[in-house]
Motif scaffolding. Structure first.
Motif, PDB file in Angstrom:
ATOM      1  N   VAL A 130       0.946  -1.155  -0.063  1.00 52.74           N
ATOM      2  CA  VAL A 130       0.338  -0.217   0.206  1.00 52.74           C
ATOM      3  C   VAL A 130       0.712   1.346  -0.138  1.00 52.74           C
ATOM      4  O   VAL A 130       1.552   1.798   0.855  1.00 52.74           O
ATOM      5  CB  VAL A 130      -1.086  -0.009   1.131  1.00 52.74           C
ATOM      6  CG1 VAL A 130      -1.696   1.286   1.326  1.00 52.74           C
ATOM      7  CG2 VAL A 130      -1.882  -1.359   1.287  1.00 52.74           C
ATOM      8  N   ILE A 148      -8.005   0.407  -3.290  1.00 51.94           N
ATOM      9  CA  ILE A 148      -8.284   0.045  -1.997  1.00 51.94           C
ATOM     10  C   ILE A 148      -9.079   1.247  -1.138  1.00 51.94           C
ATOM     11  O   ILE A 148      -9.468   0.968  -0.125  1.00 51.94           O
ATOM     12  CB  ILE A 148      -7.158  -0.600  -1.223  1.00 51.94           C
ATOM     13  CG1 ILE A 148      -6.074   0.502  -0.967  1.00 51.94           C
ATOM     14  CG2 ILE A 148      -6.539  -1.911  -2.017  1.00 51.94           C
ATOM     15  CD1 ILE A 148      -5.104   0.079   0.112  1.00 51.94           C
ATOM     16  N   MET A 160     -13.774  -7.917   1.185  1.00 49.64           N
ATOM     17  CA  MET A 160     -12.813  -6.981   1.775  1.00 49.64           C
ATOM     18  C   MET A 160     -13.239  -6.360   2.953  1.00 49.64           C
ATOM     19  O   MET A 160     -14.511  -6.023   2.923  1.00 49.64           O
ATOM     20  CB  MET A 160     -12.179  -6.157   0.690  1.00 49.64           C
ATOM     21  CG  MET A 160     -11.341  -4.918   1.107  1.00 49.64           C
ATOM     22  SD  MET A 160     -11.945  -3.523   1.813  1.00 49.64           S
ATOM     23  CE  MET A 160     -10.571  -2.599   1.568  1.00 49.64           C
ATOM     24  N   SER A 214      -0.712  -3.524   8.065  1.00 49.17           N
ATOM     25  CA  SER A 214       0.454  -3.594   8.886  1.00 49.17           C
ATOM     26  C   SER A 214       0.547  -4.430  10.488  1.00 49.17           C
ATOM     27  O   SER A 214       1.386  -5.092  10.683  1.00 49.17           O
ATOM     28  CB  SER A 214       1.387  -2.203   9.302  1.00 49.17           C
ATOM     29  OG  SER A 214       1.598  -1.946   7.835  1.00 49.17           O
ATOM     30  N   ARG A 221      -2.978  -6.282   2.882  1.00 49.94           N
ATOM     31  CA  ARG A 221      -2.821  -4.848   2.434  1.00 49.94           C
ATOM     32  C   ARG A 221      -1.943  -4.113   3.355  1.00 49.94           C
ATOM     33  O   ARG A 221      -2.068  -3.737   4.568  1.00 49.94           O
ATOM     34  CB  ARG A 221      -3.928  -4.196   2.187  1.00 49.94           C
ATOM     35  CG  ARG A 221      -5.126  -4.841   1.621  1.00 49.94           C
ATOM     36  CD  ARG A 221      -6.276  -4.125   1.234  1.00 49.94           C
ATOM     37  NE  ARG A 221      -6.781  -3.638   2.890  1.00 49.94           N
ATOM     38  CZ  ARG A 221      -7.683  -4.053   3.490  1.00 49.94           C
ATOM     39  NH1 ARG A 221      -8.342  -5.267   3.071  1.00 49.94           N
ATOM     40  NH2 ARG A 221      -7.924  -3.548   4.825  1.00 49.94           N
ATOM     41  N   VAL A 222      -0.289  -4.022   3.019  1.00 54.97           N
ATOM     42  CA  VAL A 222       0.550  -3.376   3.994  1.00 54.97           C
ATOM     43  C   VAL A 222       1.114  -2.329   3.718  1.00 54.97           C
ATOM     44  O   VAL A 222       1.730  -2.304   2.220  1.00 54.97           O
ATOM     45  CB  VAL A 222       1.736  -4.808   4.296  1.00 54.97           C
ATOM     46  CG1 VAL A 222       2.539  -4.116   5.242  1.00 54.97           C
ATOM     47  CG2 VAL A 222       0.850  -6.072   4.853  1.00 54.97           C
ATOM     48  N   ARG A 249       3.240   7.222   7.296  1.00 51.87           N
ATOM     49  CA  ARG A 249       2.954   8.033   6.345  1.00 51.87           C
ATOM     50  C   ARG A 249       2.668   9.411   7.110  1.00 51.87           C
ATOM     51  O   ARG A 249       2.335   9.593   8.266  1.00 51.87           O
ATOM     52  CB  ARG A 249       1.420   7.803   5.958  1.00 51.87           C
ATOM     53  CG  ARG A 249       1.188   6.670   4.751  1.00 51.87           C
ATOM     54  CD  ARG A 249      -0.077   6.185   4.558  1.00 51.87           C
ATOM     55  NE  ARG A 249      -0.791   5.722   5.532  1.00 51.87           N
ATOM     56  CZ  ARG A 249      -1.006   4.500   5.754  1.00 51.87           C
ATOM     57  NH1 ARG A 249       0.061   3.690   5.299  1.00 51.87           N
ATOM     58  NH2 ARG A 249      -1.631   4.206   6.719  1.00 51.87           N
TER      59      ARG A 249
HETATM   60  C1  LIG Z   1      -3.686   2.765   4.397  1.00 51.72           C
HETATM   61  C2  LIG Z   1      -4.543   1.369   4.121  1.00 51.72           C
HETATM   62  C3  LIG Z   1      -3.744   0.176   4.482  1.00 51.72           C
HETATM   63  C4  LIG Z   1      -2.408   0.096   4.822  1.00 51.72           C
HETATM   64  O1  LIG Z   1      -2.272   0.490   6.172  1.00 51.72           O
HETATM   65  P1  LIG Z   1      -1.094   0.132   7.085  1.00 51.72           P
HETATM   66  O2  LIG Z   1      -1.528   0.328   8.502  1.00 51.72           O
HETATM   67  O3  LIG Z   1       0.025   1.389   6.749  1.00 51.72           O
HETATM   68  O4  LIG Z   1      -0.445  -0.854   6.686  1.00 51.72           O
HETATM   69  C5  LIG Z   1      -4.638  -1.076   4.111  1.00 51.72           C
HETATM   70  N1  LIG Z   1      -5.640  -1.065   3.609  1.00 51.72           N
HETATM   71  C6  LIG Z   1      -6.531  -0.046   3.481  1.00 51.72           C
HETATM   72  C7  LIG Z   1      -7.985   0.168   3.069  1.00 51.72           C
HETATM   73  C8  LIG Z   1      -5.836   1.364   3.656  1.00 51.72           C
HETATM   74  O5  LIG Z   1      -6.516   2.364   3.439  1.00 51.72           O
END
Ligand SMILES: *Cc1c(COP(=O)(O)O)cnc(C)c1O
Length: 242
Positions: free
Chosen positions: A38, A82, A170, A212, A227-228, A236
């Motif tokens: 991500v 996403i 999801m 994460s 989704r990492v 960020r």
């Molecule tokens: C930002 C985001 C992530 C990743 O989040 P992290 O905590 O930085 O890994 C995963 N899924 C979605 C939908 C996000 O918006």
């Protein structure tokens, strides 16, 4: 903290892949789990570093950002959208990102219809993968259908949207990203109901859950698509983007 350096991104990718593989093995699962890197708010240089480390699947949350980044990355990247997708941006997303692989956040029939209409199977030579987003935490601010509404929307995609491929369900956990096993088990239950009602095999239908802070637990609970973001690219900094 500044954006991770090149060595850090490739090392982080290797580390996350190893943790994904170990969790997959612990869960005694046959098929590999897909890692979506991500990259929202991160510069293209950071994505290239991940690409050079072998990563091909990237996730973005904002239409304008994916429109900017996609042409700057190699064509064999698989893009996953996403973020929340406004219906009036569906066509722009599909048109401008020919290597869009998946929209993980379909939460209305209207959005499914618009994606279906905009996606040209003849040109792409494949269907557009979609997940139905389910709100498992019950928070009003979160997008996604109620768990009970996942079935009718999945059925709609399967029966009325020939240009889309229904991949699975999801969900996003709680806003503080702490593990909430009940969100994950709710999504798994939802998949069971959908598969039973539509005559699908559970092995064929994916679950996208885990970020994460909780991707290993999510894999343990059935996730096939994690989704990492920050663990790969660093924290960020939203203030810097404004
Ligand atoms: C930002 C985001 C992530 C990743 O989040 P992290 O905590 O930085 O890994 C995963 N899924 C979605 C939908 C996000 O918006």
């Amino acid at each position: 903290m500044q954006a991770a350096s090149e060595a850090m991104v490739s090392r982080a990718i290797a580390d996350v892949l190893q943790r994904v593989a170990a969790a997959t093995q612990r869960a005694a699962r046959q098929r590999p789990v897909r890692l979506v890197a991500v990259s929202k708010t991160k510069p293209v240089e950071a994505l290239r570093e991940a690409y050079d480390a072998g990563q091909r699947v990237f996730g973005e949350n904002y239409v304008q950002e994916i429109l900017d980044k996609a042409p700057q990355m190699p064509a064999d990247v698989s893009w996953h959208f996403i973020g929340h997708l406004q219906t009036n941006k569906a066509k722009a997303l599909v048109t401008a990102v020919p290597n869009l692989s998946c929209v993980e956040t379909v939460d209305t029939q209207k959005l499914a219809n618009l994606l279906n209409k905009a996606w040209d199977v003849e040109v792409a030579k494949r269907k557009l993968d979609v997940f139905v987003q389910v709100n498992t935490s019950g928070e009003e601010t979160k997008y996604g259908v109620e768990p009970a509404d996942a079935l009718p929307l999945a059925r709609h995609v399967l029966q009325e949207c020939p240009n889309l491929r229904f991949c699975g369900l999801m969900t996003i956990g709680m806003p503080d990203y702490t593990s909430r096993p009940e969100n994950f088990s709710m999504l798994e239950k939802c998949r069971e109901d959908v598969c039973q009602a539509l005559g699908l095999s559970v092995e064929e239908i994916e679950l996208s859950m885990g970020m994460s802070g909780d991707f290993e637990q999510a894999i343990q609970m059935g996730s096939t698509n994690v989704r990492v973001g920050s663990t790969i690219f660093g924290a960020r900094d939203y203030s810097a983007k404004q």
